[in-house]
Design an enzyme around this catalytic site. Structure first.
Site, PDB file in Angstrom:
ATOM      1  N   HIS A 116       4.351  -0.796  -6.829  1.00  0.00           N
ATOM      2  CA  HIS A 116       3.479  -0.679  -5.655  1.00  0.00           C
ATOM      3  C   HIS A 116       3.755   0.663  -4.978  1.00  0.00           C
ATOM      4  O   HIS A 116       4.862   0.923  -4.523  1.00  0.00           O
ATOM      5  CB  HIS A 116       3.748  -1.818  -4.670  1.00  0.00           C
ATOM      6  CG  HIS A 116       3.173  -3.120  -5.096  1.00  0.00           C
ATOM      7  ND1 HIS A 116       3.031  -4.202  -4.236  1.00  0.00           N
ATOM      8  CD2 HIS A 116       2.676  -3.530  -6.293  1.00  0.00           C
ATOM      9  CE1 HIS A 116       2.485  -5.212  -4.898  1.00  0.00           C
ATOM     10  NE2 HIS A 116       2.271  -4.833  -6.141  1.00  0.00           N
ATOM     11  N   LYS A 140      14.489  -6.665   2.805  1.00  0.00           N
ATOM     12  CA  LYS A 140      15.768  -5.976   2.657  1.00  0.00           C
ATOM     13  C   LYS A 140      16.915  -6.848   2.159  1.00  0.00           C
ATOM     14  O   LYS A 140      17.966  -6.321   1.797  1.00  0.00           O
ATOM     15  CB  LYS A 140      16.186  -5.357   4.007  1.00  0.00           C
ATOM     16  CG  LYS A 140      15.271  -4.256   4.485  1.00  0.00           C
ATOM     17  CD  LYS A 140      15.238  -3.122   3.488  1.00  0.00           C
ATOM     18  CE  LYS A 140      14.101  -2.169   3.728  1.00  0.00           C
ATOM     19  NZ  LYS A 140      13.790  -1.362   2.551  1.00  0.00           N
TER      20      LYS A 140
END
Length: 389
Positions: free
Chosen positions: A72, A296
């Site tokens: 992406h 994250k």
């Protein structure tokens, strides 16, 4: 039994550290309290920073990831049902890769099996002893027997609720936490993803996220009350609510499918310091938790593994203790930057219980500024694709 290093936790961080150390000539034993089938069934995040991609390749487990993962180069943000794209690669020089954490774990298990790595599952009652001295050991129960492993070091990769962090005395451990007053109701849908890149949506009705696992499996989330019962949400109610929160252009083409999993995830930010005490090291969720908004969690665990792997190799190859002495400070410097980014994404995109019309307009103005400022997009992109290890 004796081993140089005992790793507690057979999730991706523990397996990755074990694999990297194996390739560097340092053998380990991994203890996991759950059956392997349970570990493999856990559905987790799937957005990999490029540093994580490179580390998995270094560990020799990147072949299937490179073949099946989705690169992406951008991500979409929206407010008031209108979206725009942040070009990640253009702004930060690197993309991200969408590849499910379950698949990462599977690849790591396969690699450890191929190397005859010692991974002991269903290890009950794990206890850590003597890490404040020179001769630590770990005890556990397996098949009704009491077992003991003497070792040089113990690595806690056993998550937020594991035993490792609790070994550090309260007089030493410093804990920082923010618990958010909402959760994410997430579903896995057997349907084509609504977008070729992720959509993060701010709405007066609450946050929503459109993600994916592969071309035929989509992952969607909507913000709910933190104590929401997933069973109270029918499939039609979920789809209707999701469509109300995402950009109109996406809602118009959203394909619904059979929902195979529905669960609620609470959100919190948490950091424990230090990440080393004596001969014990903490890695990943054992030391820090971030809300999933910034993607994250797994990536922070991989950066911890990166630092600790190099420190331990330097110790065993060269006798240098500099790396292990610096591990906690080095890892925490990156952890706090990622905690900040995840907090920023969360506060910008979610609706809080006491939110006023003023607060909503501030959020919308922040998103509008991101849309029209290349500098703001660069800051976001650099953090989203991952700060350097």
């Amino acid at each position: 039994m004796r081993a140089r290093i005992v790793i507690i936790g057979g999730g991706p961080s523990g397996l990755l550290l074990s694999q990297l150390l194996h390739l560097s000539g340092v053998e380990t034993v991994v203890l996991e309290r759950r059956p392997r089938a349970y570990v493999m069934a856990r559905v987790r995040a799937g957005v990999l920073e490029w540093g994580t991609v490179e580390t998995l390749r270094e560990a020799g487990v990147g072949e299937r990831m490179d073949r099946e993962g989705f690169v992406h180069e951008g991500v979409y943000l929206s407010a008031q049902n209108r979206g725009f794209r942040v070009p990640l690669k253009e702004r930060a020089g690197r993309p991200v890769l969408v590849y499910g954490q379950t698949e990462v774990t599977r690849d790591l298990y396969d690699a450890r099996d191929a190397a005859d790595g010692a991974v002991i599952d269903e290890a009950a009652g794990v206890e850590i002893h003597g890490v404040d001295g020179r001769t630590p050991h770990v005890t556990y129960r397996k098949d009704g027997r009491e077992c003991r492993i003497d070792c040089d070091y113990v690595i806690g990769c056993d998550g937020f609720h594991g035993v490792s962090r609790g070994v550090i005395p309260k007089t030493v451990l410093r804990e920082y936490e923010r618990v958010y007053p909402f959760g994410w109701l997430g579903v896995l849908s057997e349907s084509h993803p609504v977008s070729d890149e992720l959509i993060y949506a701010n709405s007066t009705r609450g946050f929503a996220l459109c993600s994916m696992r592969n071309e035929g499996l989509s992952r969607y989330y909507v913000q709910t009350e933190v104590d929401e019962d997933p069973a109270a949400w029918s499939d039609s109610r979920f789809w209707d609510e999701l469509k109300r929160r995402i950009p109109e252009a996406a809602a118009d083409v959203l394909t619904t499918g059979r929902i195979t999993e529905k669960s609620l995830a609470p959100l919190r930010s948490y950091v424990a310091e230090p990440m080393r005490w004596g001969r014990l090291f903490l890695v990943g969720d054992a030391a820090h938790i971030v809300p999933p908004t910034g993607a994250k969690g797994l990536n922070l665990a991989v950066s911890d593994v990166h630092y600790l792997h190099r420190a331990l190799v330097a110790l065993y190859r060269d006798g240098s203790e500099e790396g292990i002495d610096r591990y906690s400070d080095l890892a925490l410097a990156r952890v706090w930057k990622s905690v900040r980014f995840s907090w920023w994404m969360t506060t910008m995109l979610h609706r809080f219980p006491d939110q006023t019309p003023f607060d909503q307009r501030i959020q919308e103005s922040e998103i509008d500024y991101l849309e029209h400022s290349g500098a703001a997009q660069t800051v976001m992109a650099e953090n989203y694709v991952g700060l350097p290890f």
